[in-house]
Design a protein around this motif. Structure first.
Motif, PDB file in Angstrom:
ATOM      1  N   TRP A  63      -8.847  -0.880   7.998  1.00 18.45           N
ATOM      2  CA  TRP A  63      -7.743  -1.460   7.471  1.00 18.45           C
ATOM      3  C   TRP A  63      -7.888  -3.109   7.351  1.00 18.45           C
ATOM      4  O   TRP A  63      -8.331  -3.558   8.727  1.00 18.45           O
ATOM      5  CB  TRP A  63      -6.236  -1.440   8.042  1.00 18.45           C
ATOM      6  N   ASN A  65      -5.740  -6.780   6.482  1.00 13.89           N
ATOM      7  CA  ASN A  65      -4.507  -7.356   6.388  1.00 13.89           C
ATOM      8  C   ASN A  65      -4.364  -8.259   5.261  1.00 13.89           C
ATOM      9  O   ASN A  65      -3.301  -8.749   4.890  1.00 13.89           O
ATOM     10  CB  ASN A  65      -3.821  -7.803   7.716  1.00 13.89           C
ATOM     11  N   GLY A  69      -2.669  -6.515   2.176  1.00 13.24           N
ATOM     12  CA  GLY A  69      -3.111  -5.108   3.103  1.00 13.24           C
ATOM     13  C   GLY A  69      -4.010  -4.065   2.421  1.00 13.24           C
ATOM     14  O   GLY A  69      -3.251  -3.846   1.198  1.00 13.24           O
TER      15      GLY A  69
END
Length: 318
Positions: A63, A65, A69
């Motif tokens: 992931w 940000n 995101g």
């Protein structure tokens, strides 16, 4: 990050029932072995969401940000990195990708990729790609598989032969390496693995967990990180999977180990006790925490991408 006390209360009790009745467990999503701990980790009524499909073999989710995101993950046979976000859905992030497998972020938030073409690379802030390590003691790497970064900035990665193809293996074995950015040198820290695969640190970085997905070694080992932070000792078997082989693994902020498995994913306590099986339509290859508050778990599962909400986040979220 969600308040853990609030999350625990919300997961364990039904508000509409006056806080007296536990929310029933969704048995289509979970097989629970330790209900008390399970309710601290996952909403009991959570469902699996399919986010994308019709891929070839997906791996290495991370992931990021930035830009609202988004998730980056690998489609290894397609030689692509994919991107998924809730607004735009699935897109191509990079093609070709060097048959990237595992991905992570360094301390500056830059993407690090373990590529089956024998390289560990870094994506710079301007989008250019830097080769971080290609050789160890003069020998070409085989096919870097998965990768993590310690709080001192060192890069730890596994190098099994899965992506060698018709190349000849030059290294002395299938090892786990530590790369020191200060000296630009890589050192083997685990040399007795069969097929070292996923890896992750405990919350305090005192333990490095290493998945071994060999035919006879379908287990996760726990290594003590020595005081200087550059070497390991021990390596006892932490758990052996009973469904498929461990591939990608993650440690949550409570110290539990989340592992991909043949039935989807399995979560183990710091003492190695099974907490819950997360039942996916396909066997998972890897997983990662992410989402707006870091408490969504994304699963790369063969040809598809899935997610499930959680109540905890990654032990080393960036």
């Amino acid at each position: 990050m969600k308040n853990p006390i609030f999350a625990l209360i919300s997961a364990a009790f039904c508000v509409s029932c006056g806080g007296s009745s536990p929310i029933p467990i969704n048995t289509e999503t979970f097989t629970v072995a330790d209900e008390s701990t399970f309710r601290q980790l996952l909403p009991a009524n959570a469902e699996i969401t399919k986010l994308a499909g019709d891929l070839m073999f997906v791996e290495g989710p991370v992931w990021i940000n930035d830009d609202g995101g988004y998730l980056v993950f690998s489609d290894i046979p397609a030689n692509e990195l994919k991107r998924w976000d809730a607004t735009s859905g699935l897109q191509t992030f990079r093609s070709p990708s060097g048959n990237t497998n595992g991905n992570t972020l360094d301390l500056q938030g830059r993407l690090l990729s373990a590529q089956h073409n024998g390289r560990v690379t870094r994506t710079e802030t301007d989008g250019t790609i830097t080769n971080v390590v290609e050789r160890v003691e003069g020998n070409a790497l085989s096919s870097p598989n998965d990768i993590v970064v310690k709080s001192d900035g060192s890069i730890w990665f596994t190098d099994p032969p899965y992506g060698l193809g018709d190349r000849t293996q030059e290294t002395t074995g299938n090892h786990v390496y530590r790369f020191d950015p200060a000296t630009s040198s890589a050192t083997a820290v685990v040399t007795d693995a069969d097929r070292p695969n996923g890896l992750c640190f405990s919350p305090d970085e005192s333990i490095l967990y290493v998945a071994d997905s060999g035919t006879e070694t379908r287990h996760i080992r726990a290594f003590a990180v020595n005081a200087d932070g550059t070497s390991l000792s021990g390596g006892d078997i932490f758990v052996t999977l009973d469904q498929g082989a461990p591939d990608g693994i993650r440690c949550d902020e409570m110290g539990n180990i989340w592992s991909s498995s043949g039935d989807g994913a399995q979560v183990f306590s710091p003492s190695g006790e099974l907490i819950v099986r997360i039942l996916l339509p396909e066997a998972a290859a890897n997983l990662a925490f992410g989402g707006p508050d870091g408490t969504t778990v994304y699963f790369t599962a063969r040809t598809s991408l899935y997610s499930v909400p959680a109540l905890v986040g990654d032990a080393h979220a960036r």
